[in-house]
Scaffold this motif. Sequence first.
Motif, short mmCIF file in Angstrom:
data_model
loop_
_atom_site.label_atom_id
_atom_site.label_comp_id
_atom_site.label_asym_id
_atom_site.label_seq_id
_atom_site.Cartn_x
_atom_site.Cartn_y
_atom_site.Cartn_z
N CYS A 44 32.24 32.09 33.20
CA CYS A 44 31.51 31.35 34.38
C CYS A 44 32.40 29.92 34.71
N VAL A 45 32.86 29.34 33.44
CA VAL A 45 33.50 27.90 33.62
C VAL A 45 35.06 28.26 34.48
N PHE A 46 35.58 29.23 34.04
CA PHE A 46 36.94 29.40 34.70
C PHE A 46 36.77 29.69 36.04
N ALA A 47 35.98 30.82 36.31
CA ALA A 47 35.96 31.51 37.57
C ALA A 47 35.53 30.32 38.40
N HIS A 50 38.26 36.58 43.86
CA HIS A 50 39.22 37.03 42.97
C HIS A 50 39.40 36.16 41.62
N SER A 51 39.07 35.05 41.32
CA SER A 51 38.72 34.10 40.36
C SER A 51 37.57 34.98 39.35
N LEU A 52 36.31 35.28 40.14
CA LEU A 52 35.37 35.96 39.31
C LEU A 52 35.60 37.21 38.73
N PHE A 53 36.19 37.95 39.50
CA PHE A 53 36.52 39.23 39.04
C PHE A 53 37.71 39.16 37.94
N GLY A 54 38.66 38.49 38.30
CA GLY A 54 40.02 38.44 37.27
C GLY A 54 39.33 37.99 35.98
N PHE A 55 38.33 37.00 35.91
CA PHE A 55 38.10 36.44 34.53
C PHE A 55 37.14 37.29 33.92
N SER A 56 36.21 37.85 34.75
CA SER A 56 35.37 38.76 34.31
C SER A 56 36.13 39.82 33.39
N LEU A 57 37.01 40.51 34.31
CA LEU A 57 37.53 41.77 33.67
C LEU A 57 38.69 41.23 32.43
N PHE A 58 39.13 40.22 32.48
CA PHE A 58 40.03 39.76 31.42
C PHE A 58 39.29 39.36 30.42
N GLY A 75 46.84 41.04 37.72
CA GLY A 75 46.43 40.27 38.74
C GLY A 75 45.27 39.53 38.56
N ALA A 76 44.55 39.32 37.40
CA ALA A 76 43.52 38.40 37.05
C ALA A 76 43.91 37.05 37.41
N TYR A 77 45.03 36.47 37.12
CA TYR A 77 45.43 34.91 37.42
C TYR A 77 45.77 34.66 38.82
N TRP A 78 46.60 35.60 39.41
CA TRP A 78 46.97 35.68 40.68
C TRP A 78 47.11 36.90 41.45
N LEU A 135 40.45 45.68 39.36
CA LEU A 135 40.40 44.50 40.52
C LEU A 135 40.43 45.56 41.72
N GLU A 136 41.09 46.44 41.58
CA GLU A 136 41.28 47.40 42.85
C GLU A 136 39.97 47.93 43.38
N LEU A 137 39.41 48.36 42.38
CA LEU A 137 37.95 48.94 42.51
C LEU A 137 37.13 47.67 42.95
N LEU A 138 36.95 46.67 42.30
CA LEU A 138 35.99 45.56 42.76
C LEU A 138 36.32 44.95 44.09
N ASN A 139 37.42 44.89 44.32
CA ASN A 139 37.85 44.17 45.72
C ASN A 139 37.82 45.06 46.66
N GLY A 140 38.03 46.35 46.41
CA GLY A 140 37.64 47.49 47.21
C GLY A 140 36.39 47.48 47.78
N ALA A 141 35.50 47.28 46.78
CA ALA A 141 33.87 47.54 46.75
C ALA A 141 33.51 46.26 47.78
N THR A 142 34.03 45.08 47.45
CA THR A 142 33.74 44.05 48.07
C THR A 142 34.45 43.52 49.59
N ILE A 143 35.67 42.99 49.11
CA ILE A 143 36.22 42.36 50.18
C ILE A 143 36.71 43.30 51.26
N TYR A 144 37.22 44.59 50.76
CA TYR A 144 37.86 45.43 51.57
C TYR A 144 36.75 46.44 52.23
N GLN A 145 35.50 46.38 51.49
CA GLN A 145 34.20 47.26 51.96
C GLN A 145 34.68 48.98 52.15
#
Lengths: 310, 369
Positions: free
Chosen positions: B27-30, B173-181, B298-301, B324-334
């Motif tokens: 939570c803090v990092f994201a 991106h920060s939220l997904f990256g740090f959660s998955l990491f 790609g969790a950091y950048w 990240l591809e799945l989560l970004n696909g589901a949200t940002i790219y719809q």
Amino acid sequence: MIEVVNLTKTFKKASAVDQVNLYVEPGEIVGLLGPNGAGKSTTIAMLSTLIAPTGGEVLFNRKSVVKQPSALRKVLGVVPQEIALYTELTARENLQFFGSIQKMPKQLLKKRIEIVLEQIGLENEPKKLVKHYSGGMKRRLNIGVALLHEPEYLIMDEPTVGIDPQSRNHILETVKKLNEQLNMAIIYTSHYMEEVEFLCNRIYIMDQGRVIASGTKEEIKAILSSENKVLLKLEKLSNQFLNELMKQPEISNIEGKESIVSFSVAKETNFLPMLLAICEKHKVLLKSFQVEEPTLEDVFLHLTGRTLRN
Amino acid sequence: MMAILRTKFLLLARQPASFIITTVIICVFAYVLGLGSQTKLPVAVYSDLSQQRTDAILEELQKIPEKEFTLYGESEAITRVEEGKNVLALHLMEGGFELITSPDFMEAPLVRNQVNTAYIKATQKESIINATAIDQQERVEELFSQASNNPIFHLRYSSFANEDQFIWDSKLHSLFGFSLFMVIYTVANCVHYLIMERRNHIWDRLTISSLGKTKIYFSNILYSFLLGYLQILLVLFIFHYLVGVDFHGGFYKALLLVVPYLLCIVSLAIFIASVVTTPGRFNAIITVIAVPFAMLGGAYWPLEIVTSEAILALSYISPITYGLELLNGATIYQNTFQDLILPLAVLLFMAVVLMGIGINVMEKREQKI
């Protein structure tokens, strides 16, 4: 009855257990004696169906358990040498968990937990976390877990390692009671000779993966029936004195530590004049001496040339 | 099986520290990297206009992203710039505005542009209202409000990096990256207990119980999965409902699509547990691989800004890439599920292979005391 026929286990090219034969009948206590690395734990692991043998068979009521272990597992309790408990749980929670994985009915399990807590003397401490128990209490609970499902056969792998004499006595008494009152067969491994002498009806002595002697206590001691053990207490031990003793053909198994010397000597030998002459020669003051019947430890020393705790 | 799960959760309740700490770290990092980096530029505002006109212009100004306009008295606003508390002050005047900036502030032209637009909008609105009959003014204001809340059409901006469309959402991106990491550590911690149980022979007790090996493995795998999933659920719920991160309508889809990633991580942890003999080595390997996986995945950048062919090639071995591809696909790219079939299949393939090898190696090792 559990029978082990030509049981062998090799790891890569090293043989941990080599052609071991033994049997355990219902209601008897069988001791498995041997120093560390003798192959006791590997034998126990194969007996309790944890690992498969490389060769030979483990039979339960004359049926192989290597491929069909379930029949034996139902009637088998295993007390591992390690404290196999969840230390963040209480005694009752541990018993509850290990009883549940035996698929015991809830009501029966509840009853059994109370009985077992009493059997192992922890009825007053069931809510304390195991991590706060003493070593002896942990050992007792370790045994209790194996008793929950009322096994007909109980395998105990060095159950008294590293505990105080009081807890040790409690465990030995519990084992004796389990055998006498419930007719539970017990396979007891240890390198404490006196425990095995106290508990067991029959004994197997193992060394370097093989059974080197077996039989009742009396039968095994009879291996050394022609010898006595002599214990000398000296004012000061000298190497010259020990070397001189070693040169005597009628004396064997000589051991010297601090001011105590022990050796075996044939029963008919009059060793006293010879002993006094050596003492005189090396100016060693003999404070006392004692002649003893051989123990299992002496038998082991005689058979392997080593003590059990080597 | 339930007995194992119940006991595992009881043990977690007795020692929840590592689970709580990892959740807090995520939570803090994201938040810091995703939301914290979005700090708004404070602008001190003072005005010669009437209160009503000042409020109307401020309302428009507050719509400018990444700037925060606060009203002060004239002297205070200028003092703040002189003392360096603000790099920018805005003077609202009749018929225009002026900017007072510190000498090293380079974005003045951009801000001038933004303020100008807001100023014009507010002035136009005010002129239209003033030109209307007094009894109609309230109605016109209402129409303005309705129009801004329900625009007739939306504009969507897109840009292209390499050949693919790339939309950058630093919060997600920060939220997904740090959660998955970080969830790698949570899952690894569960599997770590499995190694401990094998070492202290609790596993032996389980083996000779009436449960059977399949149920024992399944319970342990399920527990590791559930705990990892619970952590991601917690974090995503906090960010969606409490922090207010926009998931572009794909929140529940994201919750579903994190499942294959978690299965893959559990399998990876089981595989590592099968090849190491001590809990210490297991922890060391997890630490050694989790950080490079996060970097490569790609969790950091975002991988879209990486130009090195070697790093892009290596990114294919990291499960985080596909997660990240799945989560970004589901949200940002719809994206639809069909669009995401490839990363989904890769994760499931990795999960099956690693789990298969892991359990087989574990079983073989068990035959060696």
